[in-house]
Design an enzyme around this catalytic site. Structure first.
Site, PDB file in Angstrom:
ATOM      1  N   LEU A 184       6.596 -21.099   9.293  1.00 11.38           N
ATOM      2  CA  LEU A 184       7.165 -19.777   9.012  1.00 11.38           C
ATOM      3  C   LEU A 184       7.777 -19.165  10.266  1.00 11.38           C
ATOM      4  CD1 LEU A 184       7.369 -17.371   6.920  1.00 11.38           C
ATOM      5  CD2 LEU A 184       5.266 -16.512   7.995  1.00 11.38           C
ATOM      6  N   HIS A 193      -5.054   0.952  10.083  1.00  9.54           N
ATOM      7  CA  HIS A 193      -4.165   0.084  10.852  1.00  9.54           C
ATOM      8  C   HIS A 193      -4.832  -1.269  11.136  1.00  9.54           C
ATOM      9  CE1 HIS A 193      -1.304   3.266  11.220  1.00  9.54           C
ATOM     10  NE2 HIS A 193      -2.067   4.014  11.995  1.00  9.54           N
ATOM     11  N   ASP A 199       3.633   0.184   4.931  1.00 12.32           N
ATOM     12  CA  ASP A 199       3.360   1.620   4.832  1.00 12.32           C
ATOM     13  C   ASP A 199       2.038   1.887   4.116  1.00 12.32           C
ATOM     14  OD1 ASP A 199       3.860   4.245   5.301  1.00 12.32           O
ATOM     15  OD2 ASP A 199       5.503   4.442   3.882  1.00 12.32           O
TER      16      ASP A 199
END
Length: 234
Positions: free
Chosen positions: A123, A29, A12
């Site tokens: 990962l 972004h 956020d």
């Protein structure tokens, strides 16, 4: 230090971060996508095995068209970048959410990314795109209802585990820690089923400014929690 096995993050503050610098929201972004790459590497170095990020929600379609279009363009580019990053870091990448709501070329890139990384052992990186927790549960319920109607399943045999196994996150352990940036203190329809026993950590740092040090702070706070899963402490 006890490192959480699975960390989920609500990314956020990209737009507000950009606005504070006199830049358009799309700049935020773009910078936020770069932060994702950094945190993926740092998370795995720290011993985190699963990382899930909330990239684009089902509600995000309600944003201004130019911003949505820019996000989709960024997503297309990110799929290419993520393919290279995954190869470099041995990441296994999986996209959760309703992929049918995405353009065909994006779905194709997602399929390519998932297929190319499925056997990677580093990962486990989940990206939530066109994702909503309520939508995910409804889709899972419809799948189970169809099985009942087909006679392949009896309704009395439906269990919590069966529903969990029908969600987008099947075979992925539930998050130990949820991080939300930019001082918002809600989960915004993210992983509603999976967060039942997850610890929450909120920070006022906007996502583009989130660093390894901020991740360490979140894990330090996680280590101070008394995780009893509803059991009475003796």
């Amino acid at each position: 230090m006890n490192i959480p096995n699975h960390v989920a993050i609500i990314l956020d503050g990209n737009g507000r971060w950009a606005k504070s610098k006199g830049m358009p929201r799309n700049y935020g972004h773009t910078q936020g996508a770069k932060t994702v790459e950094v945190i993926c590497e740092e998370a795995y170095r720290m011993g985190i095995q699963y990382l899930t990020v909330y990239a684009f929600s089902t509600e995000n379609w309600n944003r201004p068209k130019d911003e949505v279009d820019a996000l989709m363009k960024l997503l297309r580019n990110y799929m290419k970048t993520c393919l290279k990053t995954a190869a470099k870091n041995n990441m296994c990448v999986r996209v959760i959410g309703d992929k049918t709501g995405l353009d065909e070329d994006i779905r194709a890139r997602i399929e390519q990314l998932e297929e190319a990384t499925v056997n990677n052992t580093g990962l486990h990186f989940q990206i939530a795109i066109n994702y909503g927790g309520r939508d995910e549960i409804v889709r899972a319920v419809k799948t189970l209802v169809s099985k009942v109607e087909e006679g392949a399943l009896k309704k009395e045999d439906i269990t919590e585990q069966m529903l969990s196994d029908t969600l987008d996150t099947h075979e992925i352990p539930e998050p130990d820690l949820l991080i939300r940036t930019c001082n918002e203190m809600r989960i915004s329809n993210f992983l509603l089923w999976q967060l039942a026993y997850t610890e929450f950590y909120f920070t006022d740092v906007a996502w583009p400014d989130f660093t390894k040090e901020e991740l360490e702070k979140a894990i330090e706070a996680y280590n101070k929690r008394d995780r009893r899963y509803g059991l009475v402490k003796e």
